[in-house]
Design a protein around this motif. Structure first.
Motif, PDB file in Angstrom:
ATOM      1  N   ILE A  18       0.856  -1.192   0.000  1.00  0.00           N
ATOM      2  CA  ILE A  18       0.000   0.000   0.000  1.00  0.00           C
ATOM      3  C   ILE A  18       0.894   1.244   0.000  1.00  0.00           C
ATOM      4  CG2 ILE A  18      -1.895   1.230   1.139  1.00  0.00           C
ATOM      5  CD1 ILE A  18      -2.601  -1.405   2.538  1.00  0.00           C
ATOM      6  N   LYS A  58     -12.972   7.372  -1.752  1.00  0.00           N
ATOM      7  CA  LYS A  58     -12.423   6.114  -2.244  1.00  0.00           C
ATOM      8  C   LYS A  58     -13.027   5.813  -3.610  1.00  0.00           C
ATOM      9  CE  LYS A  58     -11.855   1.253  -0.918  1.00  0.00           C
ATOM     10  NZ  LYS A  58     -12.078   0.249   0.146  1.00  0.00           N
ATOM     11  N   ARG A  61      -9.330   1.011  -6.016  1.00  0.00           N
ATOM     12  CA  ARG A  61      -8.175   0.773  -5.129  1.00  0.00           C
ATOM     13  C   ARG A  61      -7.525   2.072  -4.650  1.00  0.00           C
ATOM     14  NH1 ARG A  61      -4.033  -1.198  -7.342  1.00  0.00           N
ATOM     15  NH2 ARG A  61      -4.589  -0.982  -9.544  1.00  0.00           N
ATOM     16  N   MET A  78      -4.355   0.747  -2.711  1.00  0.00           N
ATOM     17  CA  MET A  78      -4.525  -0.566  -2.096  1.00  0.00           C
ATOM     18  C   MET A  78      -4.135  -1.662  -3.086  1.00  0.00           C
ATOM     19  SD  MET A  78      -5.645   0.729   0.638  1.00  0.00           S
ATOM     20  CE  MET A  78      -6.135  -0.683   1.622  1.00  0.00           C
ATOM     21  N   ASP A  79      -3.611  -2.780  -2.543  1.00  0.00           N
ATOM     22  CA  ASP A  79      -3.293  -3.951  -3.362  1.00  0.00           C
ATOM     23  C   ASP A  79      -2.555  -3.527  -4.652  1.00  0.00           C
ATOM     24  OD1 ASP A  79      -5.175  -6.453  -5.209  1.00  0.00           O
ATOM     25  OD2 ASP A  79      -3.228  -6.618  -4.203  1.00  0.00           O
ATOM     26  N   SER A  80      -1.448  -2.821  -4.489  1.00  0.00           N
ATOM     27  CA  SER A  80      -0.754  -2.268  -5.657  1.00  0.00           C
ATOM     28  C   SER A  80      -0.271  -3.377  -6.596  1.00  0.00           C
ATOM     29  CB  SER A  80       0.413  -1.393  -5.211  1.00  0.00           C
ATOM     30  OG  SER A  80       1.321  -2.129  -4.417  1.00  0.00           O
ATOM     31  N   ASP A  84       0.640  -0.385 -11.817  1.00  0.00           N
ATOM     32  CA  ASP A  84       0.488   0.912 -11.167  1.00  0.00           C
ATOM     33  C   ASP A  84       1.792   1.708 -11.194  1.00  0.00           C
ATOM     34  OD1 ASP A  84      -1.520  -0.615  -8.539  1.00  0.00           O
ATOM     35  OD2 ASP A  84      -2.166   0.303 -10.432  1.00  0.00           O
TER      36      ASP A  84
END
Lengths: 112, 116
Positions: A18, A58, A61, A78-80, A84
């Motif tokens: 993260i 939000k 992600r 989140m949850d990269s 990304d």
């Protein structure tokens, strides 16, 4: 005077981590705070944006946390994923001003 | 797709030459912005149009820089007597409406200008 300060300059995380990117601003007239993602050779693309009447937003992600009293806001991914990996810019603009003031960017690398 | 397009994508100029950079915004977008992005930096505002009116040119670094949008659609950024410090990526962005800042700006791919 740099009106929007962004940190860190670069960031490396493992897949699933993260990453958190922080920005601070000076001008209290700013009322719109977007985050952009930029890949090499491309223009910035809007990821998510927030106004100061909420403390968190939000979208998928991506989450923006906003602290009006501290004049700070941050992006959490989140949850990269390796996809990304890009440069991320925070920005700020004021009502009726049109133009955006950008931070200097954070180069994110997500390792598989 | 009907995104923002810019031309040329790359431009090499000798110091002292004049250059013209073109931006085709998304059809119907009222606002158009020009930004300059130096290597490793964030975009810096140059100028802003609402339709054909240039409402803000506070970011233009010198009188060698000139922008126009005569019919409220296509815009041209002109740099006269280019200098090495003008080397950068020039980004164009457009947004649907003018006025309040809550409007998403759509960016083009940029023109990379190199002044030798």
């Amino acid at each position: 005077q740099q009106q929007v300060k962004q940190s860190p300059q670069s960031l490396i995380v493992q897949k699933g981590g993260i990453p958190i990117i922080n920005c601070a601003y000076e001008n209290t007239a700013f009322d719109y705070f977007p985050w952009y993602q930029q890949f090499p050779g491309k223009g910035p693309a809007l990821l998510i944006a927030i106004r100061p009447d909420v403390s968190e937003k939000k979208e998928g992600r991506f989450t923006i946390s906003f602290n009006k009293s501290a004049k700070q806001f941050s992006l959490h991914i989140m949850d990269s994923q390796p996809g990304d990996s890009a440069t991320y810019f925070c920005a700020a603009s004021g009502a009726n001003a049109g133009k955006s003031t950008f931070g200097d960017g954070t180069t994110l690398t997500v390792k598989p | 797709g009907a995104g923002v397009s810019q031309s040329p994508r790359y431009k090499v100029a000798k110091r002292g030459q004049d250059v013209a950079l073109r931006c085709d915004p998304i059809s119907g977008h009222v606002s158009l912005f020009w930004y300059q992005q130096a290597l490793g930096q964030g975009p810096e505002f140059l100028t802003y149009f609402q339709n054909e009116a240039q409402l803000d040119k506070s970011g233009l670094p010198s009188d060698r820089f000139f922008a126009e949008r005569p019919e409220g659609s296509v815009s041209t950024l002109k740099i006269q007597r280019t200098q090495q410090e003008d080397s950068a990526v020039y980004l164009c962005a457009s947004s649907k409406t003018g006025g309040p800042s809550y409007n998403e700006q759509f960016f083009g791919p940029g023109t990379r200008l190199t002044v030798l």
